[in-house]
Design a protein around this motif. Structure first.
Motif, short mmCIF file in Angstrom:
data_model
loop_
_atom_site.label_atom_id
_atom_site.label_comp_id
_atom_site.label_asym_id
_atom_site.label_seq_id
_atom_site.Cartn_x
_atom_site.Cartn_y
_atom_site.Cartn_z
N ASP A 494 0.85 -1.19 0.00
CA ASP A 494 0.00 0.00 0.00
C ASP A 494 0.89 1.25 0.00
O ASP A 494 1.61 1.51 0.96
N LYS A 495 0.81 2.03 -1.08
CA LYS A 495 1.67 3.21 -1.22
C LYS A 495 1.48 4.20 -0.08
O LYS A 495 2.43 4.90 0.32
N ASN A 496 0.28 4.29 0.44
CA ASN A 496 -0.03 5.28 1.46
C ASN A 496 0.32 4.83 2.88
O ASN A 496 0.23 5.62 3.81
N ASN A 497 0.69 3.57 3.03
CA ASN A 497 1.04 3.04 4.35
C ASN A 497 2.56 3.11 4.51
O ASN A 497 3.30 2.37 3.86
N THR A 498 3.03 4.01 5.35
CA THR A 498 4.47 4.19 5.54
C THR A 498 4.96 3.55 6.84
O THR A 498 6.08 3.83 7.27
N GLN A 499 4.15 2.69 7.44
CA GLN A 499 4.55 2.01 8.67
C GLN A 499 5.19 0.67 8.34
O GLN A 499 4.83 0.02 7.36
N TYR A 500 6.14 0.25 9.18
CA TYR A 500 6.73 -1.07 9.00
C TYR A 500 5.66 -2.14 9.18
O TYR A 500 4.78 -2.03 10.04
N SER A 501 5.75 -3.18 8.37
CA SER A 501 4.81 -4.29 8.48
C SER A 501 5.08 -5.06 9.78
O SER A 501 6.24 -5.31 10.13
N PRO A 502 4.03 -5.46 10.51
CA PRO A 502 4.25 -6.21 11.75
C PRO A 502 4.81 -7.61 11.51
O PRO A 502 5.39 -8.21 12.42
N ILE A 503 4.63 -8.13 10.30
CA ILE A 503 5.20 -9.43 9.95
C ILE A 503 6.00 -9.27 8.66
O ILE A 503 5.73 -8.35 7.87
N PRO A 504 6.99 -10.11 8.42
CA PRO A 504 7.79 -9.97 7.20
C PRO A 504 6.93 -10.07 5.94
O PRO A 504 6.05 -10.92 5.84
N THR A 505 7.20 -9.19 4.99
CA THR A 505 6.52 -9.26 3.70
C THR A 505 7.10 -10.41 2.88
O THR A 505 8.15 -10.97 3.21
N ASP A 506 6.43 -10.75 1.78
CA ASP A 506 6.96 -11.80 0.92
C ASP A 506 8.31 -11.39 0.34
O ASP A 506 9.20 -12.23 0.14
N ARG A 507 8.51 -10.10 0.09
CA ARG A 507 9.78 -9.62 -0.45
C ARG A 507 10.89 -9.73 0.61
O ARG A 507 12.03 -10.10 0.29
N GLN A 508 10.57 -9.41 1.85
CA GLN A 508 11.57 -9.57 2.91
C GLN A 508 11.93 -11.04 3.10
O GLN A 508 13.11 -11.38 3.23
N ASN A 509 10.93 -11.90 3.10
CA ASN A 509 11.21 -13.33 3.24
C ASN A 509 12.07 -13.85 2.10
O ASN A 509 12.93 -14.72 2.30
N LEU A 510 11.84 -13.32 0.90
CA LEU A 510 12.65 -13.73 -0.25
C LEU A 510 14.13 -13.43 0.00
O LEU A 510 15.00 -14.30 -0.19
N LEU A 511 14.42 -12.20 0.42
CA LEU A 511 15.82 -11.85 0.71
C LEU A 511 16.38 -12.70 1.84
O LEU A 511 17.50 -13.22 1.75
N MET A 512 15.60 -12.83 2.90
CA MET A 512 16.10 -13.57 4.06
C MET A 512 16.36 -15.03 3.73
O MET A 512 17.32 -15.64 4.23
N ASN A 513 15.54 -15.61 2.86
CA ASN A 513 15.77 -17.00 2.46
C ASN A 513 17.09 -17.15 1.72
O ASN A 513 17.83 -18.13 1.91
N TRP A 514 17.41 -16.18 0.86
CA TRP A 514 18.71 -16.24 0.18
C TRP A 514 19.85 -15.99 1.16
O TRP A 514 20.91 -16.61 1.07
N PHE A 515 19.63 -15.09 2.12
CA PHE A 515 20.68 -14.77 3.08
C PHE A 515 21.03 -15.96 3.97
O PHE A 515 22.13 -16.01 4.53
N THR A 516 20.12 -16.92 4.10
CA THR A 516 20.45 -18.10 4.93
C THR A 516 21.64 -18.86 4.37
O THR A 516 22.30 -19.61 5.10
N GLN A 517 21.93 -18.68 3.08
CA GLN A 517 23.06 -19.38 2.46
C GLN A 517 24.38 -18.64 2.66
O GLN A 517 25.44 -19.14 2.25
N ASN A 518 24.34 -17.47 3.27
CA ASN A 518 25.55 -16.64 3.36
C ASN A 518 26.57 -17.20 4.33
O ASN A 518 26.24 -17.74 5.38
N GLU A 519 27.83 -17.02 3.93
CA GLU A 519 28.96 -17.20 4.83
C GLU A 519 29.43 -15.81 5.25
O GLU A 519 29.09 -14.81 4.62
N HIS A 520 30.26 -15.75 6.28
CA HIS A 520 30.73 -14.45 6.77
C HIS A 520 32.26 -14.46 6.91
O HIS A 520 32.89 -15.48 7.00
#
Length: 520
Positions: A494-520
């Motif tokens: 929603d373009k008019n909603n500038t508050q952080y989502s209380p639960i991860p969005t599908d886009r955030q989960n997408l990034l986080m799923n890829w990040f699980t493969q990361n080494e440091h």
């Protein structure tokens, strides 16, 4: 609307350019001054009440185009260029233009048109020089545009789009500005230099004022990379545009001190940093070209600031590398100023005299896109990584960022072409081919899709481009983490909603799923 077919106009204008195997800088591809019987013979078949050859107040002739009714079709003429012969070249487009009573355009890209339209296997492009509305006397339009290597057709468009008023064109000229890069040599053997020993860098570009907790939050996603933008209060325009070098240097030092203060937490979290000069000395002009390529004093400052950064961080292991300038745009470079290829070469020589180890990241002009990189000649240094930014098709990724437009979905028909994962592969294949030609490592420094794209379009686009990055073993940084809400994966659609989502969005989960493969 006056629309001349490609083949008819090609026959009529055959005498205005010559198709040859190779062009040199300064070769004239097309030229019209609209004077004399030869010009009249060329143009008379294509005139109508709204498009006329007229005598000007200067006593010569010009092409006049009028559009009187707001709801009438756009009035324009499309002049074909020898696209296949020009693939991989940059051209300079010039014209003298006068206007009367040009109305306010509904979108930033509408108005007076002196525009290159290229049709490519990877999509269409429409580089142009934006001109003012209202009334103005004769002035020169003059800009540089690229003919991508996969171009199938190229046309110069003159006219009025979505505005009313009258415009006159005279002394229209298309000139070769730069030659093709030479054919690649045999690529060097072995694995390309990456600047790190990890399987992949996966992370994001970050906002400029993040605090320690923001880094810890991003670290909790298991990101192993941040692109640290040195950006001065906005992009593309910033306070640097006014040319005050002293003020610029004060800002830069404060920005580097903020980076210094966050190095300990980045080391702790194993997040490898790329220093990205988002705001170069001199900022940008009204055409969004870097003033770095207009005045020598800005280039002197640019070289010295990279010497300063190299001295400051040459022994810092959590720094992955130096991204010399974000999305460079040269425009027309004066004779006493270096172009990007030359400036990058000189700057790297100065950096390497201080720091021989850190990776140096290069984006191609203009704007660091896939096509720009495919036409770029690699620099004569080792330990260089080449970067591009993926926002294509821009009609989708940037929808309603600058102007309100109807919703655009992905996958789907966008700008007359079906865009899906296969088309994204076609679009990025030119980067992959270039990478194989030179055996270099590729870093995707930015990519995104606006969060209010309809349905799950933004998620689908991000999923597909990341899949392609991973197939090609490219490091990547999402644009952006806690910078502007429009790109945020922590906000809903929603373009008019500038508050952080209380639960991860599908886009955030997408990034986080890829990040699980990361080494440091």
């Amino acid at each position: 609307m006056m629309k001349v077919s490609y083949f008819i106009f090609l026959l009529v204008l055959l005498t205005t350019y010559t198709v040859i195997d190779a062009f040199d800088r300064g070769d004239i591809i097309l030229q019209h001054n609209f004077d004399g019987p030869d010009e009249e013979a060329i143009w008379k078949k294509f005139l109508n009440p709204l498009i006329q050859l007229v005598t000007t107040d200067r006593g010569d002739q010009a092409l006049r185009i009028e559009r009187n009714l707001p709801n009438s079709p756009s009035a324009s003429i499309s002049i074909p260029l020898p696209a296949l012969a020009l693939c991989g070249y940059k051209i300079r487009i010039q014209a003298n233009i006068k206007a009367a009573n040009i109305s306010i355009p509904p979108n930033s890209w509408n108005g007076i048109k002196i525009m290159l339209h290229t049709k490519e296997l990877s999509g269409d492009n429409y580089p142009q020089q934006n001109l003012p509305r209202g009334t103005f006397d004769w002035r020169t339009a003059d800009y540089i545009a690229s003919i991508p290597r996969d171009t199938q057709q190229a046309n110069l468009v003159l006219g009025l789009e979505a505005v009313t008023g009258t415009v006159w064109f005279d002394d229209v000229k298309v000139i070769v500005y730069s030659k093709l890069r030479p054919p690649p040599p045999s690529p060097p053997p072995g694995l390309p230099f990456k600047g790190h020993n990890l399987t992949r860098l996966r992370g994001a570009m970050i906002g400029t004022n993040l605090k320690e907790q923001d880094f810890r939050d991003f670290g909790s996603w298991n990101a192993n990379h941040i692109r640290w933008q040195l950006m001065w209060n906005g992009f593309p325009h910033s306070p640097a545009d006014n040319g005050d070098i002293s003020a610029y240097e004060i800002w830069l030092e404060s920005a580097l001190k903020h980076l210094d203060s966050m190095l300990p937490v980045c080391r702790e979290l194993g997040m490898h940093i790329l220093i990205d000069l988002h705001t170069p000395p001199g900022g940008r002009n009204d055409e969004k070209e870097c003033n770095l390529f207009k005045e020598k004093r800005f280039q002197d400052t640019f070289i010295s600031l990279w010497e300063k950064i190299a001295r400051r961080y040459k022994n810092e292991s959590i720094i992955w590398g130096y991204d010399l300038v974000n999305e460079p745009v040269e425009g027309i470079v004066p004779d006493d100023v270096m172009d990007w290829q030359q400036l990058a070469t000189v700057t790297i020589e100065h950096i390497r005299a201080i720091d021989s180890e850190h990776a140096i990241i290069i984006e191609a002009a203009p704007w660091g896109g896939p096509g720009a990189l495919a036409d770029f000649e690699p620099l004569p240094f080792s330990k260089i990584i080449y970067s591009f930014h993926m926002y294509e098709p821009g009609t989708f990724t940037h929808q309603s960022v600058y102007d309100d437009i109807p919703p655009v979905s992905y996958p789907g028909i966008i700008d007359g072409k079906m865009w899906n994962k296969d088309q994204l592969r076609v679009n990025m294949k030119r980067v992959l081919d270039w990478q194989h030609d030179y055996n270099v490592h590729i870093y995707v420094g930015e990519f995104s899709a606006i969060r209010w794209a309809p349905g799950d379009s933004a998620y689908a686009y991000l999923r597909d481009v990341i899949d392609i990055f991973e197939e090609n073993n490219w490091d990547w940084a999402y644009h952006a983490f806690r910078e502007w809400p429009g790109w945020s994966v922590e906000h809903i659609g929603d373009k008019n909603n500038t508050q952080y989502s209380p639960i991860p969005t599908d886009r955030q989960n997408l990034l986080m799923n890829w990040f699980t493969q990361n080494e440091h």
